[in-house]
Design an enzyme around this catalytic site. Structure first.
Site, PDB file in Angstrom:
ATOM      1  N   LYS A  80       0.895  -1.324  -0.213  1.00  0.00           N
ATOM      2  CA  LYS A  80      -0.069   0.112   0.114  1.00  0.00           C
ATOM      3  C   LYS A  80       0.796   1.170   0.161  1.00  0.00           C
ATOM      4  O   LYS A  80       1.730   1.147   0.825  1.00  0.00           O
ATOM      5  CB  LYS A  80      -0.899  -0.125   1.182  1.00  0.00           C
ATOM      6  CG  LYS A  80      -1.831   1.145   1.205  1.00  0.00           C
ATOM      7  CD  LYS A  80      -2.898   0.939   2.514  1.00  0.00           C
ATOM      8  CE  LYS A  80      -3.794   2.142   2.407  1.00  0.00           C
ATOM      9  NZ  LYS A  80      -4.799   2.101   3.627  1.00  0.00           N
ATOM     10  N   SER A 155      -9.624   1.836   2.746  1.00  0.00           N
ATOM     11  CA  SER A 155      -8.874   2.454   1.986  1.00  0.00           C
ATOM     12  C   SER A 155      -7.900   1.740   1.142  1.00  0.00           C
ATOM     13  O   SER A 155      -7.169   2.075   0.335  1.00  0.00           O
ATOM     14  CB  SER A 155      -8.165   3.696   2.760  1.00  0.00           C
ATOM     15  OG  SER A 155      -7.533   3.332   3.583  1.00  0.00           O
ATOM     16  N   SER A 179     -10.063  -0.819   7.127  1.00  0.00           N
ATOM     17  CA  SER A 179      -9.559  -0.650   5.582  1.00  0.00           C
ATOM     18  C   SER A 179      -8.710  -1.797   5.192  1.00  0.00           C
ATOM     19  O   SER A 179      -8.305  -1.749   4.246  1.00  0.00           O
ATOM     20  CB  SER A 179      -8.635   0.867   5.580  1.00  0.00           C
ATOM     21  OG  SER A 179      -9.548   1.839   5.850  1.00  0.00           O
TER      22      SER A 179
END
Length: 505
Positions: A80, A155, A179
């Site tokens: 990420k 997210s 998330s």
């Protein structure tokens, strides 16, 4: 499609260690897969092909020299884009950091490199991890491999989509209010939020410092356990890091026996507002756990109904403080610095252009909640609710070893459906937020597809602080039972995005 990309991380690691296949071959297979499907999925913001191949060759050379490497050496991973990475951009999905290359690695990144895991690149995310759909990225949305017209969650949607699309067998995400777990649920994979403090936050660009936690994505529970073990542990550079032994999550994942385990179904995380298909699959899974020998009962956590409201005061308050550091002075975007403007004007111009709408909304919410006239009424009250939620968990864990609920109230919703309705978007994290407020460990594991729309449904497992191993014990049991019933993992039914790009235009 190369057979290598269909292998689990554990299988790939064993093949590489036995020198049945080289780490370079495995890496090339995944880079080829990214080239084939990522134009449709958009899981990656940056692909580091040269760096990945160099790292893979280094693993091959060390194995050829007779070295014994870690259990995931040579296995590719998607990261990420919220972690600092030496030599790779870190944008946090924001224009304000576009092009910034940090001078150091986050602790999680360093642990990944030390384990011989090959980083393929950085994945898309909601800007500064604020969102539930990955539509808030400044660089365009990521699409769900199950249906390219739908969201992959957020997210950490880029990381989840990369694993679900077989672009990487492993990925790292972060979980502030769900998330990791929510994207895992809607893409049909496994995602774990470790105990808060169980994985270092050093080098993780902060959204909400008391809630953020890094964790693994994988297609199997055992793969997730190995990655969890690789990144966990005390870090003196993180003041919130727990100095305690890491639970043996790998042994728990290999055990997968729930006989005699006390499992509590949270009454407040079910009912009105949940898709019928989600409820159906969840209650089938509850029955399955009882059939497997678990002692299943219902438990009430009465203050969970206030968790969403408390979270959307605490998280924005911390965000408004954390994001004050992006001031156009030392790194990142800088606009209007032509010698005619003050530093304050440059800062205002840069932040106005560099931050997206959702980030601005949360900064304003947090600034208001922390203001002198409203601090106790809003932020102070939210922290009191947080204490009540912690007490709810403590009482529940006196009666049960783990708690369970649906991971999300719905399956993946269509892209664009909730962009203009923030409250409806926030409800996607209804089930996951209580765990973050309490600091407990939790996992989402796939339990089938909704009979209503054919999209994946996840079950959330919640465990006490530093009892992360219990997650893997229950998750492995459910995964094994599903595989025995269907003959395969749920993710094996995902359509191939390369052949199914309708709706991706």
């Amino acid at each position: 499609m190369s057979d290598l990309i269909r292998r689990t991380a554990v299988e790939l690691a064993a093949m590489i260690a036995a020198r049945e296949v080289s780490a370079e071959e495995v890496t090339r297979a995944h880079l080829d897969r990214i080239a084939a499907v990522d134009p449709a999925v958009h899981a990656f913001l940056y692909v580091d092909a040269d760096g990945a191949l160099t790292a893979a060759r280094a693993v091959d050379a060390r194995l050829a020299a007779g070295e014994r490497l870690g259990p995931l050496a040579g296995v590719p991973l998607a990261l990420k884009d919220v972690f600092t990475t030496r030599g790779m951009p870190t944008t946090c999905g924001s224009k304000i950091l576009e092009g910034w290359i940090p001078p150091y690695d986050a602790t999680v990144v360093q642990k990944i490199r030390d384990a011989g895991i090959v980083i393929l690149g950085k994945t898309n995310m909601d800007e500064f991890a604020m969102g539930s759909s990955t539509e808030n990225s400044a660089f365009g949305p990521t699409r769900n491999p199950w249906d390219l017209s739908r969201i992959p969650g957020g997210s950490s949607g880029g990381s989840a989509a990369a694993v679900a699309a077989f672009e990487a067998p492993l990925a790292i995400g972060t979980d502030t209010g769900g998330s990791i777990r929510q994207p895992a649920a809607v893409t049909g994979i496994v995602g774990t939020k470790p105990t808060y403090g169980g994985v270092s936050r050093y080098g993780l660009v902060a959204f909400s410092s008391s809630l953020d936690q890094a964790g693994p994505f994988a297609r199997t529970v055992l793969d997730a356990a190995y990655l969890h073990a690789a990144i966990a542990g005390h870090d003196p550079r993180d003041a919130t890091s727990i100095d305690a032994p890491v639970p043996d999550v790998v042994a728990a994942a290999r055990n997968g026996d729930v006989r005699g385990l006390r499992i509590g179904v949270v009454r407040e995380l079910d009912g009105d507002g949940y898709d019928p298909g989600v409820r159906h699959q969840f209650h089938q899974a509850v029955k399955l756990l009882a059939d497997l020998g678990a002692d299943v009962g219902e438990v009430s956590c009465p203050h969970f109904e206030y968790a969403l409201a408390a979270y959307y005061l605490i998280a924005p308050s911390e965000c408004s403080s954390n994001l004050a550091r992006f001031d156009a002075m030392r790194y990142g975007l800088r606009l209007g610095d032509d010698g005619t403007r003050t530093a304050e004007d440059v800062m205002a111009l840069t932040r106005a252009a560099g931050f997206g709408a959702e980030v601005k909304r949360r900064i304003m919410l947090g600034t208001y909640a922390l203001s002198s006239g409203y601090y106790e009424a809003y932020y102070g009250s939210a922290q009191k609710v947080r204490t009540l939620i912690i007490q709810d968990f403590a009482a529940a864990f006196e009666k049960f070893d783990v708690l369970i609920s649906p991971t999300t109230p719905t399956t993946a919703f269509p892209l664009g459906e909730r962009v203009d309705d923030p409250l409806k978007m926030y409800l996607a994290d209804l089930d996951t937020i209580p765990v973050n407020l309490a600091g407990n460990a939790a996992m989402s594991v796939p339990i089938g597809c909704s009979p209503d729309d054919g999209l994946p449904v996840g079950l959330q497992i919640m465990a006490p602080v530093l009892a992360d191993d219990r997650l893997y014990r229950v998750g492995a049991a459910l995964e094994a039972a599903y595989r025995e019933r269907t003959g395969r993992l749920l993710i094996e039914d995902v359509p191939d995005p390369a052949a199914n790009q309708e709706g991706a235009a």
